[in-house]
Scaffold this motif. Sequence first.
Motif, PDB file in Angstrom:
ATOM      1  N   MET A   1       0.836  -1.190   0.000  1.00 35.80           N
ATOM      2  CA  MET A   1       0.000   0.000   0.000  1.00 35.80           C
ATOM      3  C   MET A   1       0.873   1.244   0.000  1.00 35.80           C
ATOM      4  SD  MET A   1      -2.917  -1.103   2.792  1.00 35.80           S
ATOM      5  CE  MET A   1      -3.730   0.489   2.713  1.00 35.80           C
ATOM      6  N   ASP A   2       0.507   2.217  -0.848  1.00 35.77           N
ATOM      7  CA  ASP A   2       1.243   3.467  -0.857  1.00 35.77           C
ATOM      8  C   ASP A   2       0.468   4.530  -0.068  1.00 35.77           C
ATOM      9  OD1 ASP A   2      -0.800   4.376  -2.563  1.00 35.77           O
ATOM     10  OD2 ASP A   2       0.353   3.866  -4.365  1.00 35.77           O
ATOM     11  N   GLN A   3       1.035   5.717   0.004  1.00 36.65           N
ATOM     12  CA  GLN A   3       0.433   6.777   0.805  1.00 36.65           C
ATOM     13  C   GLN A   3      -0.965   7.168   0.303  1.00 36.65           C
ATOM     14  OE1 GLN A   3       1.489   8.367   3.665  1.00 36.65           O
ATOM     15  NE2 GLN A   3       3.023   6.747   3.730  1.00 36.65           N
ATOM     16  N   GLU A   4      -1.174   7.111  -1.031  1.00 33.05           N
ATOM     17  CA  GLU A   4      -2.490   7.460  -1.573  1.00 33.05           C
ATOM     18  C   GLU A   4      -3.554   6.474  -1.117  1.00 33.05           C
ATOM     19  OE1 GLU A   4      -2.218   7.806  -5.784  1.00 33.05           O
ATOM     20  OE2 GLU A   4      -0.877   9.544  -5.731  1.00 33.05           O
ATOM     21  N   ASP A   5      -3.186   5.172  -1.075  1.00 32.25           N
ATOM     22  CA  ASP A   5      -4.139   4.154  -0.603  1.00 32.25           C
ATOM     23  C   ASP A   5      -4.510   4.418   0.857  1.00 32.25           C
ATOM     24  OD1 ASP A   5      -4.156   2.765  -3.029  1.00 32.25           O
ATOM     25  OD2 ASP A   5      -2.375   1.614  -2.476  1.00 32.25           O
ATOM     26  N   ILE A   6      -3.504   4.722   1.658  1.00 27.69           N
ATOM     27  CA  ILE A   6      -3.758   4.953   3.080  1.00 27.69           C
ATOM     28  C   ILE A   6      -4.587   6.218   3.280  1.00 27.69           C
ATOM     29  CG2 ILE A   6      -2.639   5.463   5.291  1.00 27.69           C
ATOM     30  CD1 ILE A   6      -0.281   3.734   4.317  1.00 27.69           C
ATOM     31  N   ALA A   7      -4.306   7.246   2.464  1.00 31.25           N
ATOM     32  CA  ALA A   7      -5.023   8.519   2.607  1.00 31.25           C
ATOM     33  C   ALA A   7      -6.519   8.346   2.399  1.00 31.25           C
ATOM     34  CB  ALA A   7      -4.459   9.541   1.617  1.00 31.25           C
ATOM     35  N   ARG A   8      -6.905   7.423   1.491  1.00 33.10           N
ATOM     36  CA  ARG A   8      -8.335   7.208   1.225  1.00 33.10           C
ATOM     37  C   ARG A   8      -9.053   6.583   2.419  1.00 33.10           C
ATOM     38  NH1 ARG A   8      -6.614   5.011  -3.841  1.00 33.10           N
ATOM     39  NH2 ARG A   8      -7.419   2.961  -3.260  1.00 33.10           N
ATOM     40  N   LEU A   9      -8.293   5.970   3.313  1.00 33.99           N
ATOM     41  CA  LEU A   9      -8.885   5.306   4.476  1.00 33.99           C
ATOM     42  C   LEU A   9      -9.037   6.245   5.675  1.00 33.99           C
ATOM     43  CD1 LEU A   9      -6.935   1.917   4.390  1.00 33.99           C
ATOM     44  CD2 LEU A   9      -9.199   2.392   3.450  1.00 33.99           C
ATOM     45  N   VAL A  10      -8.469   7.422   5.572  1.00 32.19           N
ATOM     46  CA  VAL A  10      -8.434   8.330   6.720  1.00 32.19           C
ATOM     47  C   VAL A  10      -9.321   9.539   6.466  1.00 32.19           C
ATOM     48  CG1 VAL A  10      -6.944   9.742   8.185  1.00 32.19           C
ATOM     49  CG2 VAL A  10      -6.085   7.584   7.241  1.00 32.19           C
ATOM     50  N   ASP A  11     -10.190   9.822   7.419  1.00 29.97           N
ATOM     51  CA  ASP A  11     -11.051  10.999   7.342  1.00 29.97           C
ATOM     52  C   ASP A  11     -10.266  12.213   7.834  1.00 29.97           C
ATOM     53  OD1 ASP A  11     -12.921  13.009   7.585  1.00 29.97           O
ATOM     54  OD2 ASP A  11     -14.472  11.723   8.453  1.00 29.97           O
ATOM     55  N   PRO A  12     -10.018  13.202   6.977  1.00 28.31           N
ATOM     56  CA  PRO A  12      -9.258  14.387   7.404  1.00 28.31           C
ATOM     57  C   PRO A  12      -9.844  15.078   8.629  1.00 28.31           C
ATOM     58  CG  PRO A  12      -9.529  14.369   5.023  1.00 28.31           C
ATOM     59  CD  PRO A  12     -10.395  13.272   5.551  1.00 28.31           C
ATOM     60  N   ALA A  13     -11.168  15.007   8.759  1.00 27.23           N
ATOM     61  CA  ALA A  13     -11.803  15.643   9.929  1.00 27.23           C
ATOM     62  C   ALA A  13     -11.391  14.940  11.215  1.00 27.23           C
ATOM     63  CB  ALA A  13     -13.319  15.622   9.773  1.00 27.23           C
ATOM     64  N   ASP A  14     -11.265  13.602  11.136  1.00 28.50           N
ATOM     65  CA  ASP A  14     -10.830  12.855  12.317  1.00 28.50           C
ATOM     66  C   ASP A  14      -9.380  13.197  12.662  1.00 28.50           C
ATOM     67  OD1 ASP A  14     -13.252  11.581  12.577  1.00 28.50           O
ATOM     68  OD2 ASP A  14     -12.647   9.834  11.397  1.00 28.50           O
ATOM     69  N   VAL A  15      -8.558  13.335  11.636  1.00 28.30           N
ATOM     70  CA  VAL A  15      -7.164  13.700  11.859  1.00 28.30           C
ATOM     71  C   VAL A  15      -7.092  15.072  12.527  1.00 28.30           C
ATOM     72  CG1 VAL A  15      -4.948  14.215  10.772  1.00 28.30           C
ATOM     73  CG2 VAL A  15      -6.336  12.306   9.942  1.00 28.30           C
ATOM     74  N   LYS A  16      -7.943  16.006  12.033  1.00 28.47           N
ATOM     75  CA  LYS A  16      -7.943  17.362  12.604  1.00 28.47           C
ATOM     76  C   LYS A  16      -8.380  17.331  14.070  1.00 28.47           C
ATOM     77  CE  LYS A  16      -9.614  22.079  11.925  1.00 28.47           C
ATOM     78  NZ  LYS A  16      -9.921  22.258  13.348  1.00 28.47           N
ATOM     79  N   ARG A  17      -9.414  16.531  14.355  1.00 27.51           N
ATOM     80  CA  ARG A  17      -9.887  16.456  15.738  1.00 27.51           C
ATOM     81  C   ARG A  17      -8.790  15.908  16.651  1.00 27.51           C
ATOM     82  NH1 ARG A  17     -14.914  15.209  13.441  1.00 27.51           N
ATOM     83  NH2 ARG A  17     -14.427  12.983  13.360  1.00 27.51           N
ATOM     84  N   PHE A  18      -8.057  14.915  16.147  1.00 26.61           N
ATOM     85  CA  PHE A  18      -6.966  14.333  16.939  1.00 26.61           C
ATOM     86  C   PHE A  18      -5.865  15.371  17.181  1.00 26.61           C
ATOM     87  CE2 PHE A  18      -2.823  12.170  17.035  1.00 26.61           C
ATOM     88  CZ  PHE A  18      -3.001  11.375  18.157  1.00 26.61           C
TER      89      PHE A  18
END
Length: 1010
Positions: A1-18
């Motif tokens: 898996m590359d970074q683009e594949d992983i990025a699709r699995l992550v909600d940016p809003a969740d990252v921001k909340r963290f």
Amino acid sequence: MDQEDIARLVDPADVKRFRDRALTPERPQTRGTAENPETFFTHREACNAAYDKVPEVVEHYLQEISKITGREYHLFDYYGAADAERIIILMGSATEAAREAIDHLTAQGEKVGMIAVHLYRPFSVKHLLAAVPETVKKIAVLDRTKEPGAEGEPLYLDVKSAFYDEENRPVIVGGRYGLGSSDTTPAKLIAVFDNLKLNEPKNHFTVGIVDDVTFTSLPEVEEIALGGDGMFQAKFFGLGADGTVGANKNSVKIIGDNTDKYCQAYFSYDSKKSGGFTCSHLRFGDTPIRSTYLVTTPNFVACHVQAYLHMYDVTRGLQKNGTFLLNTIFEGEELVNFIPNKVKRLFAQNNITVYYINATKIAQEIGLGNRTNTILQSAFFRITGVIPIDLAVEQMKKFIVKSYGKKGEDVVNLNYAAVDRGGEYKQLTVDPAWANLPDDEVKEDDAPAFIKELVRPINAQAGDLLKVSDFVKHNTVDGSWENGTAAYEKRGVEAFVPVWNADNCIQCNKCAFVCPHAAIRPFVLTEEEKAGFDAGAATIQMKAPKAMAGMYFRIETSVLDCLGCGNCADVCPGNPKLGKALTMVPYNPDAADMIQEANNWEYLVKKVTSKQDLVDIKSNPKNSQFAQPLFEFSGACSGCGETPYVKLVSQLFGDREMIANATGCSSIYSASIPSTPYTKNAKGQGPAFDNSLFEDFCEFGMGMVLGNKKMKERVEKLLDEACASDKCSAEFKAAAEEWKAGKDDADASKAAAAKLKPLIAAGAEAGCDICKELQTLDHYLIKRSQWIIGGDGASYDIGYGGLDHVIASGEDVNLLVLDTEVYSNTGGQSSKATPLGAIAQFAARGKRVRKKDLGMIATTYGYVYVAQVAMGADNAQCLKAIREAEAYPGPSLVIAYAPCINHGLKIKGGMGRSQAEEARAVACGYWHLWRFNPQLIEEGKNPFSLDSKEPDWSLFEDYLMHEVRFMSVKKAYPDEADELFAQTKKMAQIRYQSYVRQTKLDWSEEKEAE
């Protein structure tokens, strides 16, 4: 898996909340609070909902990952027959071996399967039950841990609990496997499935060992070759640092990069440093390799050290019609006679094709010394044909440039020649009559049963064949091990050994003083002892000391224990007119002169008594070497800079020495089963050793000090009670008073103990209850010499807090810091002792901050004895510092400079000149010798003495450029190196000037004004 594949699995809003929860003065919060009992419990339960969601969240993302990769993952993965009746549940790498076992069994019609656990906490009962086929009748749960005293291991208890409320729940048993990285093969897992066939399967079982004491183990199943059609398995037996492992890593890369084959490589080692046993395990196949264990059924075996045929079972598991390659100096009838009968029998019974090559001779002819790895790598490719030989040669030469290009064109060309001469192997004709050969007669010796039944099987890489009863029988249940087992190894792995020329010897004993392995020693013989010695072996009249007048002197090398570093010959001053007294010569274990040297050593250590009691062994370096080393033949690297210090301490204080050792190089070469280099003297006395962690080794030693102190108080109390009795003799009272007066002095306590022990024994014999109790404590009568030993990683870094605590205590304890300036045991990571400018792991561009001055920090207490030493620079200063440190009635800290293989010494001779490297370090100002003795303060004298001369700073950069750790910076970052090295030199000069200032301080007491 590359970074683009992983990025699709992550909600940016969740990252921001963290990220928004980060501590920041812009949104201040308080965390890490203390909480009182009335709220903590309730507050703690508030997070339950978050944990309850974890299994479903993880399962969701596993499904999303499966869509990307095509690989199916769940919290609990099932593998096996859809209608399985017997399954195992486990987690980790052993699940791959389990798949091989299951494929093998299901192909035979057996209904078996496996649950692989991917999320252990939180443990989801719902997902586990859903994964188990409804047809399952019996389950074995495997844990890779031992929980003494518990009803079962953790996963087993979780699985039992999960099925507790289920109707028609299956029979569930549990077992242990793989402790301490014990290999788990498909055969061992088949044994688990066989156990489940029983009407009442064994519970709380073990697999992979033979427990004939508490009978937990399952019956063994013979190893079988699995992995699919076309699987090629190979084993290569080599010597640590001989290049075998590196060559095999390159071989795997060559095959993987130039074919469609799947490749795998594992590398196993013993606990020796360089010069130890290595075995490379390689697999190549046309299908994915799932074998997460060492090769047990090889098609091909290469033995790169001919002596291994007699030391290890190198042919164990070799498949029928397999191939064997031996590097040997023999051929013809001589070779046939050299090969053990059991090996020849296996060759004949299993139709083995045998090849041999004298790679040792070829390497010497080419100019590669003892580096046979490239020659044998070439022979492997030519014999096996795993890839076309022209392609193999081309690729080997590419990797030679990659591996040795930085060392120069000459080194590259030498290795090119080695590749070309790899075809000079010959085939050995296997005589069918060998199939009926009996085993060779076992050569009996006087080794104790402990050595024969435990030590030798483990040294022969057959420790996995020992039974639990073997350890119980020899009283090692608590982990204790006999001292002195290293003396029975007699490895004979060196290429060169020192030979003594009596005519050139000045009897200085420098060779013995610096020997890292105590393999060269001076022996002093009386007339009677000389009469029984080899008449052809030279001895010379003792010149000094006077107490040994009329006796005979000989320097002898244990050629079977020497590692051939050459430090002894390097430091030998010899006769100014005649030359050195030691010369390094090639070692051939079968040569008559070397056999005689080995016999000479045996006579001298067994028949010649120590003469150390005739002289003051602490007075000078020469006398110190008449003392028996109680640390000998360790597993340290050839030329190790650490072990000469450890050995010297054992000679001076070993008969009463207690050691608390930090985990690291010093713990591995000092106490790795089965080899224990700490040994005993003729009286049965010797260093008592125990090991603790990096972070608490000093506190561990402090515990020994306080425990000993308490027991001596108890002895004194009992002596007072005994003396108060009207039945106590005047002789007993006088001896007791003498001991009480001198109990904190080594020599005085020894003298008093010698008088007191027989009186205590006599009293116990007569029925005195106090004497009976004293007899159990009489080993506390002699003042103990407490040493805490660790490397710079432990002392400067991880364990520094404990070190500081212990020296601040004021207790009588001695700390020896073996300063290699890196974490030597784990591959050379940077520590606070690493100097500015040196490359190390985590300092790939050269360290950018200066070295911590641990010694000067310790002097600020004012009551800690501190010394900084470098044995190779000044033998006498080193001895004096260690002697003063031990005699000081308080905490002492000795920091000893120790060149290490991680430094990459580029001077001719490498680690064979580690002592010379210490001298060069001091001469150029890189390292400084000094002592801080608080007792001088009471005399109004300056406690600080700078023992090394003013450095010749013009030598500084040349010193740096002869070590790879500095030279690599110059090669990799030439633009930065000059400035960085200028700073390295500047820091050394600043440190030196700080020491000079210390020598100028006025410590005299000022007179009070009238």
